[in-house]
Design a protein around this motif. Structure first.
Motif, PDB file in Angstrom:
ATOM      1  N   GLY A  50       0.790  -1.228   0.000  1.00  0.00           N
ATOM      2  CA  GLY A  50       0.000   0.000   0.000  1.00  0.00           C
ATOM      3  C   GLY A  50       0.820   1.275   0.000  1.00  0.00           C
ATOM      4  N   THR A  51       2.155   1.186   0.080  1.00  0.00           N
ATOM      5  CA  THR A  51       3.003   2.384   0.082  1.00  0.00           C
ATOM      6  C   THR A  51       2.811   3.190  -1.199  1.00  0.00           C
ATOM      7  OG1 THR A  51       4.665   1.312   1.469  1.00  0.00           O
ATOM      8  CG2 THR A  51       5.379   3.222   0.190  1.00  0.00           C
ATOM      9  N   THR A  52       2.711   4.512  -1.052  1.00  0.00           N
ATOM     10  CA  THR A  52       2.530   5.414  -2.200  1.00  0.00           C
ATOM     11  C   THR A  52       3.887   5.790  -2.783  1.00  0.00           C
ATOM     12  OG1 THR A  52       0.557   6.328  -1.142  1.00  0.00           O
ATOM     13  CG2 THR A  52       1.492   7.569  -2.981  1.00  0.00           C
ATOM     14  N   LEU A  53       4.023   5.638  -4.104  1.00  0.00           N
ATOM     15  CA  LEU A  53       5.273   5.944  -4.800  1.00  0.00           C
ATOM     16  C   LEU A  53       5.011   6.870  -5.980  1.00  0.00           C
ATOM     17  CD1 LEU A  53       6.750   2.315  -5.048  1.00  0.00           C
ATOM     18  CD2 LEU A  53       7.241   4.015  -3.280  1.00  0.00           C
ATOM     19  N   GLU A  54       6.010   7.674  -6.308  1.00  0.00           N
ATOM     20  CA  GLU A  54       5.985   8.454  -7.542  1.00  0.00           C
ATOM     21  C   GLU A  54       7.090   7.947  -8.467  1.00  0.00           C
ATOM     22  OE1 GLU A  54       6.659  12.951  -9.361  1.00  0.00           O
ATOM     23  OE2 GLU A  54       6.834  12.612  -7.196  1.00  0.00           O
ATOM     24  N   ILE A  55       6.708   7.517  -9.670  1.00  0.00           N
ATOM     25  CA  ILE A  55       7.710   7.083 -10.654  1.00  0.00           C
ATOM     26  C   ILE A  55       8.374   8.315 -11.246  1.00  0.00           C
ATOM     27  CG2 ILE A  55       8.087   5.930 -12.866  1.00  0.00           C
ATOM     28  CD1 ILE A  55       5.817   4.047 -12.180  1.00  0.00           C
ATOM     29  N   THR A  56       9.690   8.392 -11.117  1.00  0.00           N
ATOM     30  CA  THR A  56      10.436   9.546 -11.632  1.00  0.00           C
ATOM     31  C   THR A  56      11.286   9.212 -12.852  1.00  0.00           C
ATOM     32  OG1 THR A  56      12.251   9.091 -10.073  1.00  0.00           O
ATOM     33  CG2 THR A  56      10.529  10.616  -9.347  1.00  0.00           C
ATOM     34  N   GLU A  57      11.450   7.918 -13.117  1.00  0.00           N
ATOM     35  CA  GLU A  57      12.269   7.525 -14.283  1.00  0.00           C
ATOM     36  C   GLU A  57      11.927   6.098 -14.687  1.00  0.00           C
ATOM     37  OE1 GLU A  57      16.872   6.199 -15.053  1.00  0.00           O
ATOM     38  OE2 GLU A  57      16.529   7.878 -13.667  1.00  0.00           O
ATOM     39  N   ARG A  58      11.847   5.878 -15.991  1.00  0.00           N
ATOM     40  CA  ARG A  58      11.654   4.527 -16.526  1.00  0.00           C
ATOM     41  C   ARG A  58      12.955   4.083 -17.181  1.00  0.00           C
ATOM     42  NH1 ARG A  58       6.680   2.398 -16.516  1.00  0.00           N
ATOM     43  NH2 ARG A  58       4.938   3.742 -15.891  1.00  0.00           N
ATOM     44  N   THR A  59      13.450   2.912 -16.773  1.00  0.00           N
ATOM     45  CA  THR A  59      14.752   2.446 -17.245  1.00  0.00           C
ATOM     46  C   THR A  59      14.670   1.619 -18.520  1.00  0.00           C
ATOM     47  OG1 THR A  59      14.686   0.374 -16.005  1.00  0.00           O
ATOM     48  CG2 THR A  59      15.514   2.328 -14.850  1.00  0.00           C
ATOM     49  N   ASN A  60      13.487   1.064 -18.807  1.00  0.00           N
ATOM     50  CA  ASN A  60      13.297   0.132 -19.922  1.00  0.00           C
ATOM     51  C   ASN A  60      14.107  -1.158 -19.742  1.00  0.00           C
ATOM     52  OD1 ASN A  60      11.459   1.726 -21.439  1.00  0.00           O
ATOM     53  ND2 ASN A  60      13.176   3.001 -22.132  1.00  0.00           N
ATOM     54  N   ASN A 101      -4.232   1.688  -8.851  1.00  0.00           N
ATOM     55  CA  ASN A 101      -5.371   1.780  -7.942  1.00  0.00           C
ATOM     56  C   ASN A 101      -4.897   1.974  -6.507  1.00  0.00           C
ATOM     57  OD1 ASN A 101      -7.147   1.215 -10.125  1.00  0.00           O
ATOM     58  ND2 ASN A 101      -6.704  -0.967  -9.886  1.00  0.00           N
ATOM     59  N   LYS A 102      -5.433   2.986  -5.863  1.00  0.00           N
ATOM     60  CA  LYS A 102      -5.048   3.257  -4.479  1.00  0.00           C
ATOM     61  C   LYS A 102      -5.440   2.088  -3.592  1.00  0.00           C
ATOM     62  CE  LYS A 102      -5.137   6.735  -0.856  1.00  0.00           C
ATOM     63  NZ  LYS A 102      -5.582   8.081  -0.449  1.00  0.00           N
ATOM     64  N   ILE A 103      -4.530   1.703  -2.726  1.00  0.00           N
ATOM     65  CA  ILE A 103      -4.723   0.540  -1.867  1.00  0.00           C
ATOM     66  C   ILE A 103      -4.902   0.990  -0.426  1.00  0.00           C
ATOM     67  CG2 ILE A 103      -3.575  -1.506  -0.914  1.00  0.00           C
ATOM     68  CD1 ILE A 103      -2.227  -1.878  -3.598  1.00  0.00           C
ATOM     69  N   GLU A 104      -5.901   0.402   0.229  1.00  0.00           N
ATOM     70  CA  GLU A 104      -6.079   0.662   1.648  1.00  0.00           C
ATOM     71  C   GLU A 104      -4.941  -0.003   2.415  1.00  0.00           C
ATOM     72  OE1 GLU A 104      -8.236   2.517   3.217  1.00  0.00           O
ATOM     73  OE2 GLU A 104      -9.287   3.112   1.385  1.00  0.00           O
ATOM     74  N   LYS A 105      -4.270   0.772   3.243  1.00  0.00           N
ATOM     75  CA  LYS A 105      -3.138   0.234   3.992  1.00  0.00           C
ATOM     76  C   LYS A 105      -3.608  -0.692   5.114  1.00  0.00           C
ATOM     77  CE  LYS A 105      -0.181   4.177   3.070  1.00  0.00           C
ATOM     78  NZ  LYS A 105       0.591   5.286   3.668  1.00  0.00           N
ATOM     79  N   ARG A 106      -2.690  -1.457   5.590  1.00  0.00           N
ATOM     80  CA  ARG A 106      -2.970  -2.375   6.677  1.00  0.00           C
ATOM     81  C   ARG A 106      -2.468  -1.803   7.992  1.00  0.00           C
ATOM     82  NH1 ARG A 106      -0.592  -7.356   3.121  1.00  0.00           N
ATOM     83  NH2 ARG A 106      -2.451  -7.743   1.864  1.00  0.00           N
ATOM     84  N   PHE A 107      -3.224  -2.095   9.050  1.00  0.00           N
ATOM     85  CA  PHE A 107      -2.764  -1.731  10.381  1.00  0.00           C
ATOM     86  C   PHE A 107      -1.824  -2.836  10.849  1.00  0.00           C
ATOM     87  CE2 PHE A 107      -3.178  -2.082  15.009  1.00  0.00           C
ATOM     88  CZ  PHE A 107      -2.751  -0.820  15.373  1.00  0.00           C
ATOM     89  N   THR A 108      -0.610  -2.478  11.212  1.00  0.00           N
ATOM     90  CA  THR A 108       0.399  -3.475  11.550  1.00  0.00           C
ATOM     91  C   THR A 108       0.963  -3.248  12.952  1.00  0.00           C
ATOM     92  OG1 THR A 108       2.231  -2.196  10.590  1.00  0.00           O
ATOM     93  CG2 THR A 108       1.066  -3.724   9.138  1.00  0.00           C
TER      94      THR A 108
END
Length: 289
Positions: A50-60, A101-108
């Motif tokens: 569920g961690t939110t990430l921003e893709i800043t580069e595609r390596t191919n 798709n945004k994922i609901e995080k888990r309580f850990t």
């Protein structure tokens, strides 16, 4: 004038192209963040489901990963972690386990030998995870208002080899005095405690399902002296609340109600050396809602 309109249109198009590309970690057991786009590179961290990430580069740089009996295809991408817990760390991940798709995080809740995960649960640990108001083996948490623990899926992530994992559940009932909105809860007085009930485990997924409580279970209580009850209300809540129940002949009538105030989960983790490690998570349940 047309020239300026054209320039603005180009700038808008450029900005859209540079818009954030947000993804979410969809790997059930977490996803490694690495310092280079290679499985042999150093692991910076393990990103939780569920961690939110921003893709800043595609390596191919393409990669196929075996997941159970399936092959997951994708490529290495450079990302920045958007969740505060990772402090905007950057690195490379395999995008086969990312989703739009945004994922609901888990309580850990993490322990030395295993981590307990509750899916789609809004709760907060009270104080330090390893500090307890009960014992060294118990972690206290509180549910957000309106949240429920019924019908939830629990995962136990083991950090070492084990012989067995068992999960049990019990609940605590308390008395609450209800007004039109406000309420006074006798959480420091007498309680009803249910027996520990084993949770059913799924052999296929290795998960456990929490108990759904009937009205009968939620309304159980021990026998109490009505005079002692009224004195407790006067002492803990004050005269205004006492006046609401002073003429009552029994509890759970009129302004007094019984409800679940805590739900406990006990994990018994048996190591390969037959050592039983027992840990408990105690959820405080807001009453009167």
């Amino acid at each position: 004038m047309k020239k300026y309109i054209y320039i603005i249109a180009v700038l808008i198009t450029f900005n859209i192209a540079k818009a954030q590309e947000i993804r979410y970690v969809n790997a059930d057991n977490g996803l490694f963040l690495r310092d280079n786009p290679s499985q042999d590179s150093k692991r910076i961290d393990k990103l939780a489901y569920g961690t939110t990430l921003e893709i800043t580069e595609r390596t191919n740089l393409k990669l196929d990963v075996k997941d159970d009996n399936n092959i997951v295809s994708g490529e290495w991408v450079k990302v920045t972690c958007k969740d505060d817990i990772y402090n905007n760390r950057s690195g490379y991940v395999f995008n086969g386990f990312l989703t739009e798709n945004k994922i609901e995080k888990r309580f850990t809740v993490g322990f030395d030998d295993f981590t307990l995960e509750f899916e789609n649960l809004n709760a907060e640990i009270i104080g330090d995870e390893q500090v307890s108001t009960h014992s060294n083996n118990t972690v206290d948490a509180i549910l957000e208002m309106g949240e429920t623990l019924e019908g939830k899926t629990i995962r136990v992530r083991h950090h070492s080899k084990y012989k067995s994992i068992k999960v049990f559940q019990r609940h605590e009932n308390s008395i609450s005095i209800q007004a039109e909105g406000p309420h006074c809860d006798l959480i420091d007085w007498k309680h009803f405690y249910s027996a520990w009930a084993p949770l059913k485990a799924s052999k296929k997924t290795g998960t456990f399902e929490t108990i759904t409580y009937s009205n009968k279970a939620q309304n159980k209580f021990i026998n109490v002296d009505i005079s002692e009850f009224k004195n407790a209300v006067k002492e803990h809540c004050g005269d205004v609340w006492y006046n609401m129940i002073k003429d009552d002949k029994k509890i759970n009538k009129g302004a007094s109600t019984i409800g679940i105030s805590k739900i406990y989960f006990k994990v018994i983790f048996t190591t390969m050396y037959d050592e039983n490690i027992e840990k408990i998570v105690a959820f405080n349940v807001p009453m009167g809602c």
